[in-house]
Design a protein around this motif. Structure first.
Motif, PDB file in Angstrom:
ATOM      1  N   SER A 179      53.998 -25.772  78.516  1.00 31.56           N
ATOM      2  CA  SER A 179      54.082 -24.388  78.962  1.00 31.56           C
ATOM      3  C   SER A 179      54.893 -23.613  77.935  1.00 31.56           C
ATOM      4  O   SER A 179      55.560 -24.210  77.087  1.00 31.56           O
ATOM      5  CB  SER A 179      54.731 -24.291  80.347  1.00 31.56           C
ATOM      6  OG  SER A 179      56.062 -24.787  80.310  1.00 31.56           O
ATOM      7  N   ALA A 180      54.835 -22.303  78.009  1.00 27.75           N
ATOM      8  CA  ALA A 180      55.548 -21.483  77.030  1.00 27.75           C
ATOM      9  C   ALA A 180      56.017 -20.198  77.683  1.00 27.75           C
ATOM     10  O   ALA A 180      55.405 -19.704  78.641  1.00 27.75           O
ATOM     11  CB  ALA A 180      54.639 -21.168  75.845  1.00 27.75           C
ATOM     12  N   ASP A 181      57.119 -19.677  77.166  1.00 21.26           N
ATOM     13  CA  ASP A 181      57.587 -18.378  77.626  1.00 21.26           C
ATOM     14  C   ASP A 181      56.711 -17.263  77.064  1.00 21.26           C
ATOM     15  O   ASP A 181      56.333 -16.337  77.786  1.00 21.26           O
ATOM     16  CB  ASP A 181      59.039 -18.151  77.184  1.00 21.26           C
ATOM     17  CG  ASP A 181      59.992 -19.153  77.813  1.00 21.26           C
ATOM     18  OD1 ASP A 181      60.034 -19.221  79.059  1.00 21.26           O
ATOM     19  OD2 ASP A 181      60.674 -19.875  77.068  1.00 21.26           O
ATOM     20  N   THR A 182      56.407 -17.369  75.769  1.00 22.74           N
ATOM     21  CA  THR A 182      55.659 -16.303  75.099  1.00 22.74           C
ATOM     22  C   THR A 182      54.600 -16.882  74.174  1.00 22.74           C
ATOM     23  O   THR A 182      54.893 -17.788  73.384  1.00 22.74           O
ATOM     24  CB  THR A 182      56.602 -15.407  74.270  1.00 22.74           C
ATOM     25  OG1 THR A 182      57.613 -14.858  75.119  1.00 22.74           O
ATOM     26  CG2 THR A 182      55.841 -14.285  73.589  1.00 22.74           C
ATOM     27  N   ALA A 183      53.388 -16.359  74.285  1.00 19.33           N
ATOM     28  CA  ALA A 183      52.342 -16.644  73.299  1.00 19.33           C
ATOM     29  C   ALA A 183      52.302 -15.481  72.315  1.00 19.33           C
ATOM     30  O   ALA A 183      52.239 -14.316  72.721  1.00 19.33           O
ATOM     31  CB  ALA A 183      50.988 -16.805  73.981  1.00 19.33           C
ATOM     32  N   VAL A 184      52.383 -15.797  71.033  1.00 19.12           N
ATOM     33  CA  VAL A 184      52.246 -14.794  69.980  1.00 19.12           C
ATOM     34  C   VAL A 184      50.942 -15.115  69.255  1.00 19.12           C
ATOM     35  O   VAL A 184      50.837 -16.146  68.596  1.00 19.12           O
ATOM     36  CB  VAL A 184      53.432 -14.814  69.005  1.00 19.12           C
ATOM     37  CG1 VAL A 184      53.248 -13.731  67.940  1.00 19.12           C
ATOM     38  CG2 VAL A 184      54.745 -14.618  69.744  1.00 19.12           C
ATOM     39  N   VAL A 185      49.960 -14.245  69.394  1.00 18.37           N
ATOM     40  CA  VAL A 185      48.635 -14.575  68.870  1.00 18.37           C
ATOM     41  C   VAL A 185      48.112 -13.480  67.958  1.00 18.37           C
ATOM     42  O   VAL A 185      48.293 -12.286  68.215  1.00 18.37           O
ATOM     43  CB  VAL A 185      47.625 -14.844  70.012  1.00 18.37           C
ATOM     44  CG1 VAL A 185      48.091 -16.011  70.881  1.00 18.37           C
ATOM     45  CG2 VAL A 185      47.391 -13.622  70.863  1.00 18.37           C
ATOM     46  N   GLY A 186      47.463 -13.925  66.910  1.00 18.03           N
ATOM     47  CA  GLY A 186      46.710 -13.032  66.048  1.00 18.03           C
ATOM     48  C   GLY A 186      45.232 -13.182  66.371  1.00 18.03           C
ATOM     49  O   GLY A 186      44.799 -14.226  66.861  1.00 18.03           O
ATOM     50  N   VAL A 187      44.462 -12.144  66.097  1.00 18.56           N
ATOM     51  CA  VAL A 187      43.030 -12.167  66.357  1.00 18.56           C
ATOM     52  C   VAL A 187      42.286 -11.605  65.159  1.00 18.56           C
ATOM     53  O   VAL A 187      42.876 -10.964  64.280  1.00 18.56           O
ATOM     54  CB  VAL A 187      42.674 -11.368  67.626  1.00 18.56           C
ATOM     55  CG1 VAL A 187      43.253 -12.022  68.867  1.00 18.56           C
ATOM     56  CG2 VAL A 187      43.137  -9.919  67.516  1.00 18.56           C
ATOM     57  N   THR A 188      40.988 -11.851  65.131  1.00 19.90           N
ATOM     58  CA  THR A 188      40.158 -11.341  64.046  1.00 19.90           C
ATOM     59  C   THR A 188      39.795  -9.880  64.255  1.00 19.90           C
ATOM     60  O   THR A 188      39.681  -9.121  63.298  1.00 19.90           O
ATOM     61  CB  THR A 188      38.859 -12.173  63.937  1.00 19.90           C
ATOM     62  OG1 THR A 188      39.201 -13.551  63.798  1.00 19.90           O
ATOM     63  CG2 THR A 188      38.024 -11.741  62.743  1.00 19.90           C
ATOM     64  N   ALA A 189      39.601  -9.497  65.515  1.00 17.80           N
ATOM     65  CA  ALA A 189      39.100  -8.158  65.794  1.00 17.80           C
ATOM     66  C   ALA A 189      39.572  -7.674  67.161  1.00 17.80           C
ATOM     67  O   ALA A 189      39.797  -8.470  68.071  1.00 17.80           O
ATOM     68  CB  ALA A 189      37.572  -8.153  65.739  1.00 17.80           C
ATOM     69  N   ILE A 190      39.720  -6.341  67.270  1.00 23.46           N
ATOM     70  CA  ILE A 190      40.099  -5.701  68.530  1.00 23.46           C
ATOM     71  C   ILE A 190      39.218  -4.473  68.728  1.00 23.46           C
ATOM     72  O   ILE A 190      39.089  -3.639  67.832  1.00 23.46           O
ATOM     73  CB  ILE A 190      41.570  -5.249  68.527  1.00 23.46           C
ATOM     74  CG1 ILE A 190      42.512  -6.403  68.196  1.00 23.46           C
ATOM     75  CG2 ILE A 190      41.955  -4.653  69.868  1.00 23.46           C
ATOM     76  CD1 ILE A 190      43.966  -5.990  68.126  1.00 23.46           C
ATOM     77  N   SER A 191      38.634  -4.368  69.899  1.00 24.45           N
ATOM     78  CA  SER A 191      37.862  -3.178  70.257  1.00 24.45           C
ATOM     79  C   SER A 191      38.202  -2.820  71.699  1.00 24.45           C
ATOM     80  O   SER A 191      38.996  -3.500  72.352  1.00 24.45           O
ATOM     81  CB  SER A 191      36.359  -3.454  70.127  1.00 24.45           C
ATOM     82  OG  SER A 191      35.929  -4.335  71.152  1.00 24.45           O
ATOM     83  N   ALA A 192      37.574  -1.772  72.203  1.00 24.39           N
ATOM     84  CA  ALA A 192      37.815  -1.379  73.584  1.00 24.39           C
ATOM     85  C   ALA A 192      37.411  -2.474  74.557  1.00 24.39           C
ATOM     86  O   ALA A 192      37.890  -2.517  75.695  1.00 24.39           O
ATOM     87  CB  ALA A 192      37.059  -0.086  73.903  1.00 24.39           C
ATOM     88  N   ALA A 193      36.545  -3.390  74.123  1.00 20.23           N
ATOM     89  CA  ALA A 193      36.110  -4.494  74.979  1.00 20.23           C
ATOM     90  C   ALA A 193      37.117  -5.633  75.017  1.00 20.23           C
ATOM     91  O   ALA A 193      36.996  -6.533  75.853  1.00 20.23           O
ATOM     92  CB  ALA A 193      34.757  -5.020  74.515  1.00 20.23           C
ATOM     93  N   GLY A 194      38.102  -5.626  74.106  1.00 17.59           N
ATOM     94  CA  GLY A 194      39.118  -6.667  74.115  1.00 17.59           C
ATOM     95  C   GLY A 194      39.289  -7.345  72.776  1.00 17.59           C
ATOM     96  O   GLY A 194      39.064  -6.747  71.720  1.00 17.59           O
ATOM     97  N   LEU A 195      39.671  -8.619  72.825  1.00 16.99           N
ATOM     98  CA  LEU A 195      40.048  -9.393  71.644  1.00 16.99           C
ATOM     99  C   LEU A 195      38.947 -10.382  71.292  1.00 16.99           C
ATOM    100  O   LEU A 195      38.330 -10.976  72.173  1.00 16.99           O
ATOM    101  CB  LEU A 195      41.345 -10.163  71.911  1.00 16.99           C
ATOM    102  CG  LEU A 195      42.465  -9.393  72.604  1.00 16.99           C
ATOM    103  CD1 LEU A 195      43.573 -10.338  73.038  1.00 16.99           C
ATOM    104  CD2 LEU A 195      43.008  -8.309  71.683  1.00 16.99           C
TER     105      LEU A 195
END
Length: 268
Positions: A179-195
């Motif tokens: 388990s984790a307190d915080t997930a720090v994530v990078g993504v390839t793309a972001i739009s109004a539909a999400g990640l």
């Protein structure tokens, strides 16, 4: 001499072309649109919009997706190598990393995925202490200040040299005790539909990281905005904070606000 009937017929014939050009304009501005959105905008049937999208795809002007379409210019087809990404938007990623590090408190358990921006977050953790770090990002351990961490745990799996990450054959979220307190994530793309991300396996792994964390911080520079990659990670209601270097487009900002996502903008 043409009569009123002929003029009306010409207008009717031109309407599909006008509508299709407007669809391309909408996709260019927003990055993507759903069939339902286009139906409401043009006040026509779903079948009409689907025929328009099919025709435009046949002409190579857009890419059909499940329930909608994205503009060709906005589609991220292939994820770039990590070395190339490390050399892009360096100053923006440094600022994003520093801003995200300020959101972390001493003693937290962090889980971070692959990518150059998460490496920038790790490098900025010098003022933190007693952190436990879980990651599949093999570039991250040497980037993390030794004084900041109590321990670093590397997730096992198949090594992908293009991204320098490990991808497990079995989802780790179901393993007892992780388990984790915080997930720090990078993504390839972001739009109004999400990640979204360029590879299905990385998207699945990132989604699992979000599942096991109490809160999620997404770190992404402005070049990721209004883009859609191959594999969906999730909608904005799955994240808590977006740290970026520029204000997102209005349509995306509205969706972020509606989902209750806090926005941290660290401009130059």
């Amino acid at each position: 001499m043409s009569g009123a009937g002929d003029t009306a017929s010409m207008a009717m014939a031109a309407l599909p072309v006008f509508r299709q050009n407007q669809i391309l304009t909408i996709l260019k501005e927003r990055g993507q649109a759903t069939v339902i959105e286009l139906v409401e905008h043009f006040r026509v049937s779903r079948d009409t919009i689907r025929r328009d999208l099919d025709l435009l795809e046949q002409r190579g002007l857009l890419i059909r997706t499940h329930g909608g379409a994205v503009h060709n210019d906005q589609l991220v087809r292939v994820d770039s190598t990590l070395i190339r990404r490390m050399d892009e938007h360096v100053d923006a990623k440094r600022r994003i990393g520093e801003a995200a590090a300020q959101l972390i408190t001493d003693g937290e358990t962090l889980i971070l995925n692959g990518g150059s921006t998460t490496c920038a977050v790790a490098a900025a953790l010098g003022e933190r202490r007693n952190l436990t770090v879980i990651t599949n990002n093999l570039r991250l351990p040497p980037a993390t200040p030794e004084a900041a961490v109590r321990s670093i745990h590397i997730l096992g799996g198949t090594y992908w040299d293009v991204s320098q990450v490990t991808i497990g054959t079995v989802g780790f979220a179901s393993v007892a005790g992780i388990s984790a307190d915080t997930a720090v994530v990078g993504v390839t793309a972001i739009s109004a539909a999400g990640l979204s991300m360029g590879r299905l396996e990385e998207a699945t792994e990132t989604s699992s990281m979000i599942d096991i964390a109490r809160r999620t911080i997404v770190v992404a520079d402005h070049s990721k905005f209004n883009r859609t990659a191959f594999a969906r990670v999730g909608a904005f209601d799955r994240i808590d904070i977006l740290v970026t270097d520029a204000p997102p487009p209005d349509a995306m900002r509205q969706v972020l606000d509606a989902a209750g996502v806090a926005l941290v903008v660290c401009g130059g």
